[in-house]
Each structure stands twice: as structure tokens, then as C-alpha cells.
Design a protein around this motif. Structure first.
Motif, mmCIF file in Angstrom:
data_model
loop_
_atom_site.group_PDB
_atom_site.id
_atom_site.type_symbol
_atom_site.label_atom_id
_atom_site.label_comp_id
_atom_site.label_asym_id
_atom_site.label_seq_id
_atom_site.Cartn_x
_atom_site.Cartn_y
_atom_site.Cartn_z
ATOM 1 N N ALA A 189 -4.781 1.077 -17.186
ATOM 2 C CA ALA A 189 -3.552 0.759 -17.912
ATOM 3 C C ALA A 189 -2.647 -0.010 -16.958
ATOM 4 N N ILE A 190 -2.019 -1.067 -17.447
ATOM 5 C CA ILE A 190 -1.098 -1.841 -16.614
ATOM 6 C C ILE A 190 0.195 -2.101 -17.376
ATOM 7 N N GLY A 191 1.280 -2.184 -16.636
ATOM 8 C CA GLY A 191 2.585 -2.411 -17.233
ATOM 9 C C GLY A 191 3.660 -2.174 -16.196
ATOM 10 N N TYR A 192 4.790 -1.656 -16.651
ATOM 11 C CA TYR A 192 5.910 -1.383 -15.761
ATOM 12 C C TYR A 192 6.366 0.058 -15.942
ATOM 13 N N ARG A 193 6.548 0.727 -14.846
ATOM 14 C CA ARG A 193 6.863 2.153 -14.864
ATOM 15 C C ARG A 193 8.163 2.470 -15.601
ATOM 16 N N ASP A 194 8.194 3.639 -16.191
ATOM 17 C CA ASP A 194 9.442 4.230 -16.663
ATOM 18 C C ASP A 194 10.166 4.724 -15.413
ATOM 19 N N LEU A 195 11.444 4.440 -15.307
ATOM 20 C CA LEU A 195 12.182 4.818 -14.094
ATOM 21 C C LEU A 195 12.235 6.325 -13.898
ATOM 22 N N ASP A 196 11.923 7.093 -14.961
ATOM 23 C CA ASP A 196 11.894 8.553 -14.840
ATOM 24 C C ASP A 196 10.524 9.079 -14.424
ATOM 25 N N ALA A 199 0.826 -1.213 0.000
ATOM 26 C CA ALA A 199 0.000 0.000 0.000
ATOM 27 C C ALA A 199 0.859 1.260 0.000
ATOM 28 N N LYS A 200 1.981 1.203 0.688
ATOM 29 C CA LYS A 200 2.862 2.369 0.755
ATOM 30 C C LYS A 200 3.605 2.600 -0.564
ATOM 31 N N SER A 201 3.882 1.529 -1.295
ATOM 32 C CA SER A 201 4.692 1.669 -2.518
ATOM 33 C C SER A 201 3.857 1.809 -3.787
ATOM 34 N N ARG A 202 2.577 1.361 -3.753
ATOM 35 C CA ARG A 202 1.719 1.452 -4.937
ATOM 36 C C ARG A 202 1.356 2.904 -5.245
ATOM 37 N N TYR A 203 1.301 3.243 -6.525
ATOM 38 C CA TYR A 203 0.937 4.607 -6.908
ATOM 39 C C TYR A 203 0.324 4.577 -8.301
ATOM 40 N N THR A 204 -0.306 5.688 -8.678
ATOM 41 C CA THR A 204 -0.880 5.798 -10.017
ATOM 42 C C THR A 204 0.229 6.182 -10.991
ATOM 43 N N LEU A 261 -6.533 -3.413 -8.481
ATOM 44 C CA LEU A 261 -5.351 -2.577 -8.264
ATOM 45 C C LEU A 261 -4.430 -3.205 -7.219
ATOM 46 N N SER A 262 -5.018 -3.770 -6.172
ATOM 47 C CA SER A 262 -4.219 -4.435 -5.137
ATOM 48 C C SER A 262 -3.529 -5.674 -5.701
ATOM 49 N N ALA A 263 -4.254 -6.419 -6.541
ATOM 50 C CA ALA A 263 -3.669 -7.612 -7.153
ATOM 51 C C ALA A 263 -2.470 -7.247 -8.024
ATOM 52 N N CYS A 264 -2.623 -6.188 -8.818
ATOM 53 C CA CYS A 264 -1.507 -5.738 -9.666
ATOM 54 C C CYS A 264 -0.285 -5.422 -8.806
ATOM 55 N N ALA A 265 -0.491 -4.649 -7.762
ATOM 56 C CA ALA A 265 0.625 -4.259 -6.897
ATOM 57 C C ALA A 265 1.294 -5.479 -6.270
#
Length: 199
Positions: free
Chosen positions: A170-177, A7-12, A133-137
Motif C-alpha cells: 500500500a502506498i500513499g501519505y500517512r495520517d498524522l495521527d 532509512a531512519k525516517s522510513r517506517y511501515t 520501498l527505498s524509492a517510495c521513501a
């Protein structure tokens, strides 16, 4: 990782790495998890579309207001839709739910106006959103819930019959920027004293 840490690390997520795709194994897990979502009386008035095809994803992105780039960059787009025909829903629960659940619907929901019944159905789909959303995280997948879509255009593109698009993720992997991630932009929430009370 504990659920609190998740919960602390998940974000939009605002910016995705378009080169990183979610594995088919994880997509299948997400499909099964979303199928198991909770709903009042186990009503399940929904359909979930997992869109990986780049052409279709771009079509949907073009009718998604300011979310266009996120959808194009993301690995998949998941579309949440609600059954839009009350009679069709009533047939579904007659065929699939126990008598007690159908009686609850007939006693407490059905006497309301069509608009109120459809609102109740939509609320069930929103329950599935939090679950998803919780499942994705928990699987290390980043996500962006979006109400900013043109629902009628989505329905046409996806050829939904008897269902109406409500929102997408939308789901995927964040851009590090990505500047919105907690390491760069710490989460801002109201204090516990402001939102929680105990009796």
C-alpha cells in the motif's frame, strides 16, 4: 536528504490519509524505478500491478486479512507477482537475455526441482521489494509491505494469467495521527554489534 536519513525516517505505515493522493507524475516515476529493479542474471520474472481504481482496491482489500483498512485508505496498491510457469520463463530469457545469462540458468538453476526453481524466481521479486520501498521513501511516499494477502483471490480479481501474486504494498501519505511513525514510536532495531561484523 541523505539515504541514511531516509532509512531512519522510513517506517511501515499503519494509517493513511485517504484524502491525499499520489500525483500521476510520481506514480510514473515509481513505475520506471520498479521496472529497473535488479535481479539475478537480469531474469526479471515479475509483473507489477498499480491499482488506483477504488472498486478493485476494495475487492483486493476484502481478501487481505488485517490489512483491509490500510488498502482502502491508501492512494494506490501495488501488487507484486511472479511468473508461475517455468517453461514460459525459459522462453522469456531465451528471447531477452544474452547467452551467458541463459547458460548460467541452464547450468545452476534448471537442474533443480520445480519447487526450487520457483523459489529462486520468487527471491528475485523480493529483491525488487527493497528497491521499491527505498524509492517510495526517497519520493516522500509512505508504504506498507504486506504478505498478508490471499494470493489466489488476488489472482482471480486481477485475472493474472501465468503469474502468481506474492505480496502487495500500500502506498500513499500517512495520517498524522498514525501511532507507528518514528516521531511517536521510535524505531527498534538490534544493535550494530549484533548484526554486523567486519573482517
Amino acid at each position: 536528504m541523505s539515504f541514511l536519513e531516509i532509512a531512519k525516517s522510513r517506517y511501515t505505515t499503519k494509517k493513511y490519509n485517504p484524502n491525499l493522493k499520489i500525483s500521476e507524475e510520481k506514480i510514473e516515476q515509481l513505475k520506471e524505478i520498479i521496472r529497473l529493479s535488479p535481479s539475478s542474471i537480469n531474469s526479471q520474472p515479475w509483473k507489477f500491478g498499480f491499482i488506483a481504481d477504488e472498486k478493485v482496491k476494495r475487492e483486493l482489500a476484502s481478501v487481505s486479512y488485517f490489512n483491509e483498512q490500510r488498502i482502502i485508505q491508501a492512494s494506490h496498491l501495488v501488487v507484486f507477482s511472479v511468473i508461475d510457469e517455468i517453461e514460459k520463463f525459459e522462453e522469456q530469457i531465451q528471447q531477452n537475455l544474452p547467452e551467458g545469462a541463459v547458460d548460467y540458468y541452464n547450468t545452476f538453476v534448471k537442474p533443480n526441482s520445480d519447487a526450487e526453481i520457483k523459489s529462486w524466481l520468487q527471491h528475485q521479486v523480493y529483491l525488487s521489494l527493497g528497491f521499491f520501498l527505498s524509492a517510495c521513501a526517497s519520493l516522500g511516499i509512505d508504504s506498507t509491505p504486506m504478505e498478508g494477502i490471499k494470493s489466489e483471490e488476488y489472482d482471480k480479481i486481477l485475472q493474472l494469467d501465468g503469474y502468481k501474486s506474492l505480496f502487495a504494498v500500500a502506498i500513499g501519505y500517512r495520517d498524522l495521527d498514525d501511532a507507528n511513525q518514528p516521531l511517536k514510536n521510535p524505531k527498534a532495531r538490534l544493535s550494530a554489534e549484533n548484526v554486523i561484523y567486519s573482517i
